[in-house]
Design a protein around this motif. Structure first.
Motif, PDB file in Angstrom:
ATOM      1  N   TRP A   1      -2.556 122.840  16.944  1.00 35.51           N
ATOM      2  CA  TRP A   1      -2.453 121.439  17.354  1.00 35.51           C
ATOM      3  C   TRP A   1      -3.807 120.742  17.293  1.00 35.51           C
ATOM      4  O   TRP A   1      -3.871 119.530  17.110  1.00 35.51           O
ATOM      5  N   GLY A   2      -4.860 121.505  17.450  1.00 36.12           N
ATOM      6  CA  GLY A   2      -6.202 120.924  17.427  1.00 36.12           C
ATOM      7  C   GLY A   2      -6.559 120.291  16.095  1.00 36.12           C
ATOM      8  O   GLY A   2      -7.551 119.562  15.994  1.00 36.12           O
TER       9      GLY A   2
ATOM     10  N   LEU B   1      -3.277 113.724  21.024  1.00 34.39           N
ATOM     11  CA  LEU B   1      -3.462 112.324  21.390  1.00 34.39           C
ATOM     12  C   LEU B   1      -2.126 111.575  21.393  1.00 34.39           C
ATOM     13  O   LEU B   1      -1.320 111.749  20.474  1.00 34.39           O
ATOM     14  N   PRO B   2      -1.898 110.718  22.399  1.00 28.23           N
ATOM     15  CA  PRO B   2      -0.623 109.990  22.486  1.00 28.23           C
ATOM     16  C   PRO B   2      -0.299 109.174  21.235  1.00 28.23           C
ATOM     17  O   PRO B   2       0.853 109.112  20.818  1.00 28.23           O
TER      18      PRO B   2
ATOM     19  N   LYS C   1      14.624 112.555  19.248  1.00 24.12           N
ATOM     20  CA  LYS C   1      13.342 111.961  19.655  1.00 24.12           C
ATOM     21  C   LYS C   1      12.730 112.682  20.858  1.00 24.12           C
ATOM     22  O   LYS C   1      11.551 113.027  20.847  1.00 24.12           O
ATOM     23  N   ASP C   2      13.536 112.918  21.885  1.00 21.69           N
ATOM     24  CA  ASP C   2      13.016 113.570  23.087  1.00 21.69           C
ATOM     25  C   ASP C   2      12.550 114.986  22.805  1.00 21.69           C
ATOM     26  O   ASP C   2      11.522 115.431  23.320  1.00 21.69           O
ATOM     27  N   GLU C   3      13.309 115.700  21.987  1.00 16.93           N
ATOM     28  CA  GLU C   3      12.938 117.077  21.640  1.00 16.93           C
ATOM     29  C   GLU C   3      11.667 117.117  20.797  1.00 16.93           C
ATOM     30  O   GLU C   3      10.848 118.011  20.953  1.00 16.93           O
ATOM     31  N   ILE C   4      11.510 116.138  19.910  1.00 17.72           N
ATOM     32  CA  ILE C   4      10.289 116.070  19.102  1.00 17.72           C
ATOM     33  C   ILE C   4       9.083 115.857  20.014  1.00 17.72           C
ATOM     34  O   ILE C   4       8.067 116.539  19.890  1.00 17.72           O
ATOM     35  N   GLN C   5       9.202 114.924  20.936  1.00 12.47           N
ATOM     36  CA  GLN C   5       8.083 114.629  21.843  1.00 12.47           C
ATOM     37  C   GLN C   5       7.711 115.833  22.700  1.00 12.47           C
ATOM     38  O   GLN C   5       6.543 116.023  23.030  1.00 12.47           O
ATOM     39  N   LYS C   6       8.689 116.657  23.037  1.00 17.00           N
ATOM     40  CA  LYS C   6       8.423 117.842  23.860  1.00 17.00           C
ATOM     41  C   LYS C   6       7.676 118.932  23.086  1.00 17.00           C
ATOM     42  O   LYS C   6       7.125 119.847  23.683  1.00 17.00           O
ATOM     43  N   LEU C   7       7.659 118.830  21.758  1.00 12.78           N
ATOM     44  CA  LEU C   7       6.950 119.824  20.950  1.00 12.78           C
ATOM     45  C   LEU C   7       5.436 119.730  21.115  1.00 12.78           C
ATOM     46  O   LEU C   7       4.730 120.706  20.933  1.00 12.78           O
ATOM     47  N   PHE C   8       4.953 118.545  21.437  1.00  7.80           N
ATOM     48  CA  PHE C   8       3.510 118.318  21.502  1.00  7.80           C
ATOM     49  C   PHE C   8       2.943 118.699  22.861  1.00  7.80           C
ATOM     50  O   PHE C   8       3.417 118.221  23.884  1.00  7.80           O
ATOM     51  N   PRO C   9       1.896 119.521  22.886  1.00  9.10           N
ATOM     52  CA  PRO C   9       1.221 119.787  24.158  1.00  9.10           C
ATOM     53  C   PRO C   9       0.370 118.568  24.543  1.00  9.10           C
ATOM     54  O   PRO C   9       0.127 117.672  23.724  1.00  9.10           O
ATOM     55  N   ALA C  10      -0.093 118.555  25.762  1.00  8.15           N
ATOM     56  CA  ALA C  10      -0.861 117.420  26.278  1.00  8.15           C
ATOM     57  C   ALA C  10      -2.134 117.152  25.480  1.00  8.15           C
ATOM     58  O   ALA C  10      -2.634 116.031  25.448  1.00  8.15           O
ATOM     59  N   GLU C  11      -2.660 118.168  24.810  1.00  6.31           N
ATOM     60  CA  GLU C  11      -3.912 118.007  24.075  1.00  6.31           C
ATOM     61  C   GLU C  11      -3.791 117.092  22.849  1.00  6.31           C
ATOM     62  O   GLU C  11      -4.787 116.626  22.319  1.00  6.31           O
TER      63      GLU C  11
END
Length: 150
Positions: free
Chosen positions: A6-7, A89-90, A77-87
Protein backbone atom coordinates in the motif's frame (compact mmCIF):
# COMPACT_ATOMS: atom_id res chain seq x y z
CA UNK A 1 -3.16 -7.38 0.59
CA UNK A 2 0.29 -6.91 2.08
CA UNK A 3 0.41 -3.59 3.93
CA UNK A 4 3.88 -2.72 2.63
CA UNK A 5 2.46 -2.74 -0.92
CA UNK A 6 0.00 0.00 0.00
CA UNK A 7 2.94 2.31 0.60
CA UNK A 8 3.39 2.53 -3.18
CA UNK A 9 -0.02 4.07 -3.87
CA UNK A 10 1.09 7.66 -3.09
CA UNK A 11 3.03 7.51 -6.36
CA UNK A 12 -0.35 7.97 -8.06
CA UNK A 13 -0.36 11.56 -6.80
CA UNK A 14 2.38 12.25 -9.34
CA UNK A 15 -0.10 11.69 -12.17
CA UNK A 16 -1.29 15.01 -13.57
CA UNK A 17 -4.94 14.04 -13.76
CA UNK A 18 -7.67 11.58 -12.93
CA UNK A 19 -7.57 10.57 -16.60
CA UNK A 20 -3.93 9.53 -16.21
CA UNK A 21 -4.78 7.21 -13.32
CA UNK A 22 -7.77 5.95 -15.30
CA UNK A 23 -5.47 5.21 -18.25
CA UNK A 24 -3.10 3.26 -15.96
CA UNK A 25 -5.92 1.11 -14.56
CA UNK A 26 -7.37 0.47 -18.02
CA UNK A 27 -3.95 -0.46 -19.38
CA UNK A 28 -3.35 -2.86 -16.50
CA UNK A 29 -6.72 -4.46 -17.17
CA UNK A 30 -6.17 -4.78 -20.92
CA UNK A 31 -2.76 -6.37 -20.34
CA UNK A 32 -3.88 -8.70 -17.54
CA UNK A 33 -3.10 -11.83 -19.57
CA UNK A 34 0.10 -10.91 -21.38
CA UNK A 35 1.59 -8.26 -19.11
CA UNK A 36 2.79 -4.79 -19.98
CA UNK A 37 5.08 -4.38 -22.95
CA UNK A 38 7.96 -1.91 -22.81
CA UNK A 39 5.97 0.83 -24.57
CA UNK A 40 3.15 0.60 -21.98
CA UNK A 41 5.69 0.65 -19.17
CA UNK A 42 7.33 3.76 -20.64
CA UNK A 43 3.99 5.58 -20.94
CA UNK A 44 2.97 4.74 -17.38
CA UNK A 45 6.42 5.65 -16.04
CA UNK A 46 6.15 9.02 -17.85
CA UNK A 47 2.62 9.64 -16.56
CA UNK A 48 3.88 9.14 -13.01
CA UNK A 49 7.14 11.00 -13.62
CA UNK A 50 9.20 8.01 -12.48
CA UNK A 51 12.76 7.37 -13.60
CA UNK A 52 13.03 3.59 -13.25
CA UNK A 53 11.10 0.34 -13.03
CA UNK A 54 12.19 -0.28 -9.44
CA UNK A 55 9.73 2.45 -8.39
CA UNK A 56 7.07 1.41 -10.90
CA UNK A 57 6.89 -2.36 -10.39
CA UNK A 58 5.65 -2.46 -6.78
CA UNK A 59 2.92 0.07 -7.65
CA UNK A 60 1.81 -2.01 -10.62
CA UNK A 61 1.70 -5.17 -8.47
CA UNK A 62 -0.41 -3.33 -5.89
CA UNK A 63 -2.83 -1.98 -8.51
CA UNK A 64 -3.16 -5.37 -10.26
CA UNK A 65 -3.93 -7.05 -6.92
CA UNK A 66 -6.48 -4.36 -6.09
CA UNK A 67 -8.16 -4.68 -9.51
CA UNK A 68 -8.25 -8.48 -9.26
CA UNK A 69 -9.67 -8.41 -5.75
CA UNK A 70 -12.41 -5.96 -6.73
CA UNK A 71 -13.40 -7.77 -9.92
CA UNK A 72 -13.07 -11.38 -8.77
CA UNK A 73 -14.80 -10.78 -5.46
CA UNK A 74 -17.45 -8.57 -7.10
CA UNK A 75 -16.79 -5.82 -4.55
CA UNK A 76 -19.24 -2.94 -4.16
CA UNK A 77 -18.28 0.63 -3.15
CA UNK A 78 -18.27 -0.09 0.59
CA UNK A 79 -16.24 -3.27 0.16
CA UNK A 80 -13.71 -1.46 -2.04
CA UNK A 81 -13.25 1.26 0.57
CA UNK A 82 -12.69 -1.36 3.27
CA UNK A 83 -9.73 -2.75 1.30
CA UNK A 84 -7.63 0.32 2.04
CA UNK A 85 -5.79 0.58 5.36
CA UNK A 86 -5.67 3.95 7.11
CA UNK A 87 -2.19 4.64 5.72
CA UNK A 88 -3.60 5.22 2.21
CA UNK A 89 -4.33 8.89 1.60
CA UNK A 90 -8.09 9.64 1.51
CA UNK A 91 -7.87 11.33 -1.90
CA UNK A 92 -6.20 8.22 -3.37
CA UNK A 93 -8.84 6.01 -1.76
CA UNK A 94 -11.64 8.14 -3.23
CA UNK A 95 -10.09 8.24 -6.70
CA UNK A 96 -9.39 4.51 -6.87
CA UNK A 97 -12.82 3.65 -5.46
CA UNK A 98 -14.48 5.88 -8.06
CA UNK A 99 -12.48 4.41 -10.94
CA UNK A 100 -12.84 0.81 -9.81
CA UNK A 101 -16.60 1.32 -9.58
CA UNK A 102 -16.64 2.96 -13.01
CA UNK A 103 -15.04 -0.06 -14.70
CA UNK A 104 -16.45 -2.79 -12.47
CA UNK A 105 -19.34 -3.88 -14.72
CA UNK A 106 -17.23 -3.80 -17.90
CA UNK A 107 -14.43 -5.81 -16.27
CA UNK A 108 -16.87 -8.36 -14.83
CA UNK A 109 -18.30 -8.82 -18.33
CA UNK A 110 -14.77 -9.32 -19.67
CA UNK A 111 -14.17 -12.04 -17.07
CA UNK A 112 -17.41 -13.77 -18.08
CA UNK A 113 -16.42 -13.64 -21.76
CA UNK A 114 -12.96 -15.00 -20.91
CA UNK A 115 -14.49 -17.91 -19.04
CA UNK A 116 -16.85 -18.70 -21.94
CA UNK A 117 -13.98 -18.55 -24.45
CA UNK A 118 -11.81 -20.74 -22.24
CA UNK A 119 -14.52 -23.36 -21.91
CA UNK A 120 -15.29 -23.46 -25.66
CA UNK A 121 -11.79 -23.38 -27.11
CA UNK A 122 -10.17 -26.69 -27.92
CA UNK A 123 -7.24 -27.78 -25.81
CA UNK A 124 -4.20 -26.23 -27.48
CA UNK A 125 -1.71 -27.93 -25.23
CA UNK A 126 -1.59 -24.89 -22.96
CA UNK A 127 -2.54 -25.07 -19.34
CA UNK A 128 -3.59 -22.22 -17.09
CA UNK A 129 -1.97 -22.41 -13.70
CA UNK A 130 -3.28 -20.49 -10.71
CA UNK A 131 -1.48 -20.34 -7.41
CA UNK A 132 -1.71 -18.50 -4.16
CA UNK A 133 1.16 -16.95 -2.29
CA UNK A 134 1.38 -16.14 1.35
CA UNK A 135 2.09 -12.54 2.21
CA UNK A 136 5.60 -13.48 3.31
CA UNK A 137 6.33 -15.29 0.03
CA UNK A 138 4.99 -12.40 -2.03
CA UNK A 139 7.04 -9.87 -0.09
CA UNK A 140 10.14 -12.04 -0.52
CA UNK A 141 9.49 -12.29 -4.26
CA UNK A 142 9.02 -8.53 -4.59
CA UNK A 143 12.22 -7.80 -2.67
CA UNK A 144 14.07 -10.28 -4.86
CA UNK A 145 12.67 -8.77 -8.07
CA UNK A 146 13.48 -5.28 -6.85
CA UNK A 147 17.09 -6.21 -6.10
CA UNK A 148 17.46 -7.93 -9.48
CA UNK A 149 16.23 -4.80 -11.25
CA UNK A 150 18.62 -2.56 -9.34
Amino acid sequence: MEHSLWGNLPLLVRANSKESVEYILQTLWKTRKAGLDSADRDVIRDLLQLHNDADLDPLLVCLRMLIRKCVCENANKDEIQKLFPAEVLPEIQRLLTLLLQKFHREWREDISKDQIQNSTRPNSGETDVNFQLSKDKLETMLISMKSQLS
